[in-house]
Design an enzyme around this catalytic site. Structure first.
Site, short mmCIF file in Angstrom:
data_model
loop_
_atom_site.label_atom_id
_atom_site.label_comp_id
_atom_site.label_asym_id
_atom_site.label_seq_id
_atom_site.Cartn_x
_atom_site.Cartn_y
_atom_site.Cartn_z
N ASP A 171 0.85 -1.19 0.00
CA ASP A 171 0.00 0.00 0.00
C ASP A 171 0.89 1.24 0.00
O ASP A 171 2.02 1.21 0.49
CB ASP A 171 -0.90 0.01 1.24
CG ASP A 171 -1.97 1.09 1.15
OD1 ASP A 171 -3.01 0.82 0.52
OD2 ASP A 171 -1.76 2.19 1.70
N ILE A 174 -0.03 8.99 1.62
CA ILE A 174 0.68 10.18 2.09
C ILE A 174 0.30 10.42 3.55
O ILE A 174 -0.88 10.52 3.88
CB ILE A 174 0.32 11.41 1.24
CG1 ILE A 174 0.72 11.18 -0.22
CG2 ILE A 174 1.02 12.67 1.78
CD1 ILE A 174 0.21 12.24 -1.17
N HIS A 175 1.29 10.50 4.42
CA HIS A 175 1.07 10.76 5.83
C HIS A 175 1.96 11.92 6.28
O HIS A 175 3.05 12.12 5.74
CB HIS A 175 1.39 9.53 6.67
CG HIS A 175 0.55 8.34 6.35
ND1 HIS A 175 -0.78 8.25 6.72
CD2 HIS A 175 0.83 7.19 5.68
CE1 HIS A 175 -1.27 7.10 6.30
NE2 HIS A 175 -0.32 6.45 5.66
N ARG A 176 1.51 12.64 7.30
CA ARG A 176 2.35 13.72 7.81
C ARG A 176 3.41 13.12 8.73
O ARG A 176 3.13 12.30 9.60
CB ARG A 176 1.54 14.79 8.50
CG ARG A 176 1.04 14.52 9.88
CD ARG A 176 0.32 15.76 10.44
NE ARG A 176 -0.02 15.61 11.83
CZ ARG A 176 -1.21 15.87 12.35
NH1 ARG A 176 -2.19 16.31 11.58
NH2 ARG A 176 -1.42 15.72 13.64
N GLU A 238 -2.25 1.26 -4.85
CA GLU A 238 -2.62 2.47 -5.60
C GLU A 238 -1.60 2.88 -6.64
O GLU A 238 -1.90 3.71 -7.51
CB GLU A 238 -2.87 3.63 -4.63
CG GLU A 238 -4.12 3.49 -3.78
CD GLU A 238 -3.90 2.73 -2.50
OE1 GLU A 238 -4.84 2.64 -1.67
OE2 GLU A 238 -2.77 2.20 -2.29
N GLU A 294 -3.86 21.90 8.81
CA GLU A 294 -4.38 20.82 8.00
C GLU A 294 -5.40 21.36 7.00
O GLU A 294 -5.76 22.53 7.01
CB GLU A 294 -5.00 19.75 8.89
CG GLU A 294 -3.97 18.86 9.59
CD GLU A 294 -3.40 17.80 8.64
OE1 GLU A 294 -3.73 17.83 7.45
OE2 GLU A 294 -2.63 16.94 9.12
#
Length: 528
Positions: A171, A174-176, A238, A294
């Site tokens: 997988d 996008i993560h912070r 993805e 955010e």
């Protein structure tokens, strides 16, 4: 004339930048020194951030900072996809057709392929964490958006990982990522993220989860990674959507220090492991209480206990470009909003073929909270089908909060036009449908028990459908005033340089770029 670059197509970040350089007004570069701590984002707020950023802001060009204070060998790019027009340019699709273009990419998905180390451009320069003096804080200029940020963040780090039990494949999301030390970062997972499910599986076994963080990519990879379940269910890779967009597979190579893959053409890769049973406060070094701004436009609260990634290596291309974004800006709208549109469009078209003609995930909702859906009514029964389409949308994309339904004569990309439909084709006591107590998104500050004690926990919300379509039986009473079709370039050629011979700027052969909401084009909301 089609250039050689356009013939070759966009295949990595550098070819994307060349595409922008060939199109005036899409990219600016500066050699003036800029501090990555708050100043860089402060500059781009005025140049082109847009989105839900505090006004004044605007939609403008992407921007390359070539002189980053404290990092003589680094460049930082911001805003690559911070306009729908630019996304269309980079994905070879008219801006108004990006929804359908992305929807088709799901059907045309091509799985990524492994290639040999000879194609590992991302590993031209290698920094190993066990080398003396290794410090990721000195190698990469992770920016902060504001003075209150918990720390420096990598905002466009595409995290790639695999199911530790080998059942659900790979997988990307996008993560912070907040830099906490010379070889540590915290990682934030919103509820339901698939890599977090991988992490929990590994943690239950007392094992770390190997990951790569990929930055500076072909924009098709970033935007393709932003699809969510049920469009991309647990176990769906993805990267295959990026393959569908480009008509060729994404190329992967083995990481050097962990048992995971990384993207061969990435500008920067951070290799590492998410440690089991280790947590850190996001703002442990600053104690600001804030994470970073955010997509809803607010400073997200700092988390008190986040999983920790231990960095084992940083690899880069020569003269790398670090790519970032302004958290609440228009780039977030493009990244998550266009996949949201495609997911809703595909689901509605499968349920009611041809009925939903366009979908726009509006900037005011950060690409997540607000969807405008255009429907084509041909009978009285379609009054009910319009609302059914809204329910399909809510079931397809869990984070959508409000849906506005409009008729075919409304431009969904023009907020003034959408608001006009709401004023003249909607009665509050008849045409507003509220569905309470539905899963939403934890970053909306109104989705909390403190805001509404009836809510069981953070991230639960009431969802609203605003039916701003005219009743089919009364359709003749809602026909807009019709003007004579003319060629305006005969009277004002300087305003319509490409309109000669057309019936007007919105004719089928005319401009295919969407007109943005008035909030991003009015003088009161732009910095001149």
């Amino acid at each position: 004339m089609v250039s050689s670059q356009q013939q070759d197509g966009v295949h990595d970040l550098r070819s994307a930048l060349e595409r922008l350089r060939e199109n005036p007004g899409q990219l600016i570069e500066t050699d003036r020194a800029v501090d990555p701590i708050a100043e860089l984002a402060g500059v781009y707020r005025y140049v082109g951030a847009g989105g839900t950023v505090v006004r004044p802001t605007r939609i403008g060009p992407a921007m390359m900072f070539n002189n980053v204070t404290g990092y003589p060998d680094a460049r930082v790019l911001v805003g690559l996809m911070a306009s729908r027009e630019r996304v269309g340019l980079l994905l070879d699709a008219p801006p108004r057709r990006l929804t359908q273009h992305m929807g088709q990419a799901i059907r045309d998905a091509i799985s990524p392929v492994d290639v040999g180390p000879e194609k590992a451009r991302c590993q031209e320069v290698v920094h190993r964490a066990d080398d003396p003096g290794f410090d990721l804080r000195k190698i990469l200029p992770a920016p902060t958006n504001t003075e209150k940020d918990a720390g420096p963040y990598f905002c466009l780090g595409l995290v790639l990982s695999s199911d530790p039990e080998g059942e659900k494949g790979t997988d990307v999301t996008i993560h912070r990522l907040c830099v906490q030390g010379k070889d540590e970062m915290t990682i934030f997972f919103a509820p339901g993220r698939h890599i977090d499910a991988f992490r929990k599986k590994a943690e239950a076994q007392g094992k770390p989860l190997a990951v790569s963080v990929n930055m500076g990519l072909d924009p098709a990879i970033h935007i393709g990674a932003c699809f969510e379940a049920p469009t991309t269910p647990y176990g769906y890779d993805e990267l295959a959507i990026a393959g569908g967009l480009r008509g060729r597979p994404v190329e992967l190579v083995d990481c050097l220090t962990v048992g995971e893959k990384c993207i061969a053409a990435a500008e920067v890769v951070i290799e590492g492991e998410i440690l089991p049973d280790v947590r850190q406060a996001e703002d442990q070094n600053t104690h600001t209480g804030h994470a970073m701004p955010e997509f809803p436009g607010y400073d997200g609260p700092a988390n008190s206990a986040l999983p920790v990634m231990k960095v084992t290596a940083i690899t880069t291309r020569r003269d790398p470009v670090l790519q970032t974004l302004v958290g609440p800006g228009e780039e977030h709208v493009s990244l998550v909003g266009i996949p949201t549109e495609a997911s809703i469009y595909n689901a509605c078209d499968a349920a009611m073929p041809g009925f939903v003609t366009e979908v726009y995930a509006h900037s005011a909702g950060g690409g997540k909270f607000l969807a405008v859906i255009k429907v084509k009514k041909t009978s009285a029964f379609d009054d009910g089908r319009a609302r059914q389409a809204a329910l399909v949308a809510l079931g397809t994309y869990a984070e959508v909060k409000n849906i506005i339904l409009v008729d075919e004569d409304v431009d969904i990309f023009d907020t003034d036009d959408v608001l006009w439909a709401m004023q003249t084709r909607m009665q509050g006591d008849m045409d507003i449908i509220i569905v309470p107590g539905i899963a939403g998104h934890v970053l909306d500050p109104s989705q909390t028990p403190e805001y509404d004690p009836r809510l069981p926990t953070k991230g639960v919300t009431a969802k609203t459908i605003f039916d701003a379509t005219a009743p089919y039986a009364l359709r003749d009473d809602f026909v807009r005033a019709q003007f004579r079709e003319v060629d305006p370039s005969l009277w004002a050629p300087e305003l319509f340089p490409d309109a000669a011979g057309t019936a007007g700027p919105d004719a089928e052969s005319g401009d295919d770029s969407p007109r943005r909401a008035s909030s991003t084009r009015g003088k009161s909301s732009q910095h001149d």
